[in-house]
Design a protein around this motif. Structure first.
Motif, short mmCIF file in Angstrom:
data_model
loop_
_atom_site.label_atom_id
_atom_site.label_comp_id
_atom_site.label_asym_id
_atom_site.label_seq_id
_atom_site.Cartn_x
_atom_site.Cartn_y
_atom_site.Cartn_z
N LYS A 194 -6.78 12.53 -3.68
CA LYS A 194 -7.68 11.77 -4.56
C LYS A 194 -8.60 10.79 -3.85
CE LYS A 194 -4.64 11.95 -8.59
NZ LYS A 194 -3.87 11.17 -9.57
N ARG A 195 -8.53 10.72 -2.52
CA ARG A 195 -9.23 9.65 -1.79
C ARG A 195 -10.74 9.69 -1.95
NH1 ARG A 195 -8.74 13.80 1.56
NH2 ARG A 195 -10.41 14.20 3.08
N ALA A 199 3.02 5.49 7.28
CA ALA A 199 2.34 6.78 7.13
C ALA A 199 3.20 7.92 7.66
CB ALA A 199 1.00 6.75 7.87
N LEU A 200 3.84 7.71 8.80
CA LEU A 200 4.71 8.74 9.37
C LEU A 200 5.92 8.99 8.47
CD1 LEU A 200 4.69 7.80 13.16
CD2 LEU A 200 3.80 9.91 12.16
N ASP A 201 6.51 7.92 7.96
CA ASP A 201 7.68 8.06 7.08
C ASP A 201 7.35 8.88 5.84
OD1 ASP A 201 9.17 6.57 8.81
OD2 ASP A 201 9.10 4.72 7.65
N GLN A 202 6.13 8.66 5.33
CA GLN A 202 5.73 9.35 4.10
C GLN A 202 4.99 10.67 4.37
OE1 GLN A 202 4.15 7.33 0.78
NE2 GLN A 202 5.08 5.36 1.25
N LYS A 203 4.88 11.03 5.65
CA LYS A 203 4.14 12.24 6.05
C LYS A 203 2.71 12.23 5.49
CE LYS A 203 8.17 15.21 6.71
NZ LYS A 203 9.19 14.15 6.63
N ALA A 204 2.11 11.04 5.49
CA ALA A 204 0.73 10.87 4.97
C ALA A 204 -0.25 11.11 6.11
CB ALA A 204 0.57 9.47 4.38
N LYS A 218 -3.22 12.55 6.43
CA LYS A 218 -4.65 12.25 6.27
C LYS A 218 -4.89 10.76 6.45
CE LYS A 218 -8.84 13.17 5.80
NZ LYS A 218 -9.52 13.91 6.86
N TRP A 219 -4.04 9.96 5.85
CA TRP A 219 -4.21 8.50 5.96
C TRP A 219 -3.95 8.05 7.39
CZ3 TRP A 219 -1.33 3.83 6.54
CH2 TRP A 219 -2.03 2.68 6.14
N PHE A 228 0.81 -1.22 0.00
CA PHE A 228 0.00 0.00 0.00
C PHE A 228 0.85 1.27 0.00
CE2 PHE A 228 1.03 -0.98 4.36
CZ PHE A 228 1.25 0.25 4.96
N GLU A 229 2.16 1.12 0.15
CA GLU A 229 3.05 2.27 0.33
C GLU A 229 2.95 3.27 -0.83
OE1 GLU A 229 4.62 -1.25 2.53
OE2 GLU A 229 3.83 -0.91 0.51
N ASN A 230 2.79 2.75 -2.05
CA ASN A 230 2.77 3.66 -3.22
C ASN A 230 1.45 4.41 -3.37
OD1 ASN A 230 1.26 1.45 -3.89
ND2 ASN A 230 2.02 1.28 -5.99
N LYS A 231 0.47 4.11 -2.51
CA LYS A 231 -0.83 4.78 -2.60
C LYS A 231 -0.91 6.04 -1.72
CE LYS A 231 -3.20 1.68 -5.07
NZ LYS A 231 -4.24 0.89 -4.45
N LEU A 232 0.00 6.16 -0.77
CA LEU A 232 -0.17 7.17 0.27
C LEU A 232 0.03 8.60 -0.22
CD1 LEU A 232 1.35 5.48 3.44
CD2 LEU A 232 -0.96 5.37 2.54
#
Length: 434
Positions: free
Chosen positions: A217-218, A247-252, A254-255, A207-211
């Motif tokens: 776009k969610r 999520a934290l690594d990618q600063k996502a 909202k997710w 799922f990493e590439n979706k964040l």
């Protein structure tokens, strides 16, 4: 003489990595037997004998067993009522300790309380751990010691408290040599427990590439912009800690907040188990639902005449999944346009959703209806046509699931929006003023 062992009972944590109970079991002084029970109390309530979730569980158990073979071990797999299975297990093995991860649903709590009592009477320790949430039960409370019932202040504290300690993975792999040596594990065929295999396709774990695109776009169901890992979080094939760390690594952000909603609803269910059958706001139990069975059938099958509602229900029936924005629209439509009890919709989702989780599903339905702890106000009535224009402007999602619309063969709406809105406001107002 029988060998002394510990048992790690797998339930909603079907993985050998970063698993709290398994880690603690493996660090105990006895060899560890993994146990999985196809719980007859749960299975007997399933509406379909071809429920795809059972196929998913079986496939997952097969993969785990293959992995365990490298360590000369395997999973003991049983079918039956847990209390009977446990009696048989204690007859077979010299069990000294039992390890499991916490489950917050009312049935699971009753089952685990009964097991704890039984094991204590047999002088066996029952150890449980937090595993399927980041924060549980009483870890995030208001200053007065009461649970939060509104998400925003809850999330503020959740986010503030979140640090590396809470999402640090358990290094299970280091201790797998402490598994009980066990040969010839037999996984029962689904037919043996009264079910059939499903050919449903299941989403992968990646799922990493979706964040990155998630926040932007969610809300658009035609976009493949959501992670589809609900099923994996439900059965614990992905660790919630690993998900939060990504999520934290990618600063996502909202997710990450969606993971917090999941914790929030689990905490609400634990503190207020009555929400499974009763409105969190008691006045909403006075609503005089119409509960028209024909309307309900049209909603279930995707024949309401509202393209976005119908697309969502057909997607659910075909795939076991429904986009989150569409879930809100179809739930609002059932409860507010058709005045059908939210519990009917919640039960239908429970039957069909691959990622069904009682806490989030009940919470989501009560939110849409307006009767939940942190709900949309009752006078907020989604207009399905405006929602479609806003979130599926080119009809890509609708065309996929309601192809007859292009040919102008789609059924007429079973209720007119303005009429339905006026009616629900009147009915809800009457209930709340009683």
């Amino acid at each position: 003489m029988k060998q002394n062992i510990s048992i790690c009972w797998l339930r909603r944590d079907l993985r050998l990595t970063d698993n709290a109970a398994l880690y603690h079991a493996l660090k105990s002084k006895y060899p560890v037997l993994l146990l999985f029970i196809f719980d007859e109390n749960i299975l007997s309530k399933l509406a379909s004998k071809q429920d795809p979730r059972l196929t998913f569980i079986q496939q997952t158990l097969e993969a785990l067993n293959l992995e365990l073979r490298q360590y000369g071990s395997g999973i003991e797999i049983k079918y039956g009522k847990p209390e009977q299975v446990w009696a048989a297990i204690l007859n077979t093995y010299q069990v000294k300790e039992v390890y499991a991860n916490q489950d917050y649903e009312p049935y699971a709590r009753e089952r685990d309380d009964a097991l704890a009592e039984y094991l204590t009477s047999e002088h066996i320790r029952f150890n449980t751990y937090k595993d399927q949430v980041i924060f549980e039960m009483k870890e995030i409370l208001k200053a007065d010691g009461n649970p939060y019932t509104v998400f925003t202040p809850y999330f503020r504290q959740w986010r503030q408290k979140l640090n590396a300690f809470y999402i640090k993975p358990y290094p299970v792999k280091k201790y797998l040599q402490n598994l009980l040596q066990k040969k010839g594990t037999i996984i029962p065929a689904l037919e043996e427990i009264g079910f059939q295999k499903s050919d449903q396709k299941f989403p992968g774990q990646s799922f990493e590439n979706k964040l990155k695109a998630y926040e932007e776009k969610r809300d658009f169901p035609a976009e493949d912009a959501t992670t589809h890992i609900g099923l994996h979080l439900r059965f614990g094939t992905i660790s919630i800690r690993a998900a939060a760390m990504t999520a934290l690594d990618q600063k996502a952000d909202k997710w990450l907040s969606e993971l917090a909603w999941r914790d929030f609803y689990m905490m609400i269910l634990w503190h207020f188990p009555a929400v499974v059958q009763q409105a969190f706001k008691p006045a909403y139990d006075n609503i005089r639902w119409i509960n028209n069975e024909s309307d309900f059938k049209n909603w279930c099958t995707g024949h309401t005449g509202y393209p976005l509602v119908d697309a969502g229900m057909r997607e659910l029936n075909a795939t076991g999944y429904m986009h989150n924005r569409v879930r809100m629209v179809v739930a609002s439509f059932l409860t507010k346009h058709l005045l059908i009890d939210w519990r009917w919709g919640e039960a239908y989702f429970a039957e069909k959703l691959l990622d069904y989780e009682q806490a989030s599903n009940v919470g989501g339905w009560q939110w849409a209806c307006g009767c939940g702890n942190d709900a949309a106000p009752y006078f907020r009535v989604f207009n399905p046509e405006l929602q479609a224009k806003k979130f599926d402007p080119e009809n890509k999602y609708i065309d996929r699931w309601v192809p007859e619309l292009k040919q102008q063969k789609h059924v007429k709406p079973i209720v007119e929006h303005a009429f339905a809105r006026e009616r629900v406001l009147k009915v809800f107002k009457q209930a709340l003023n009683q």
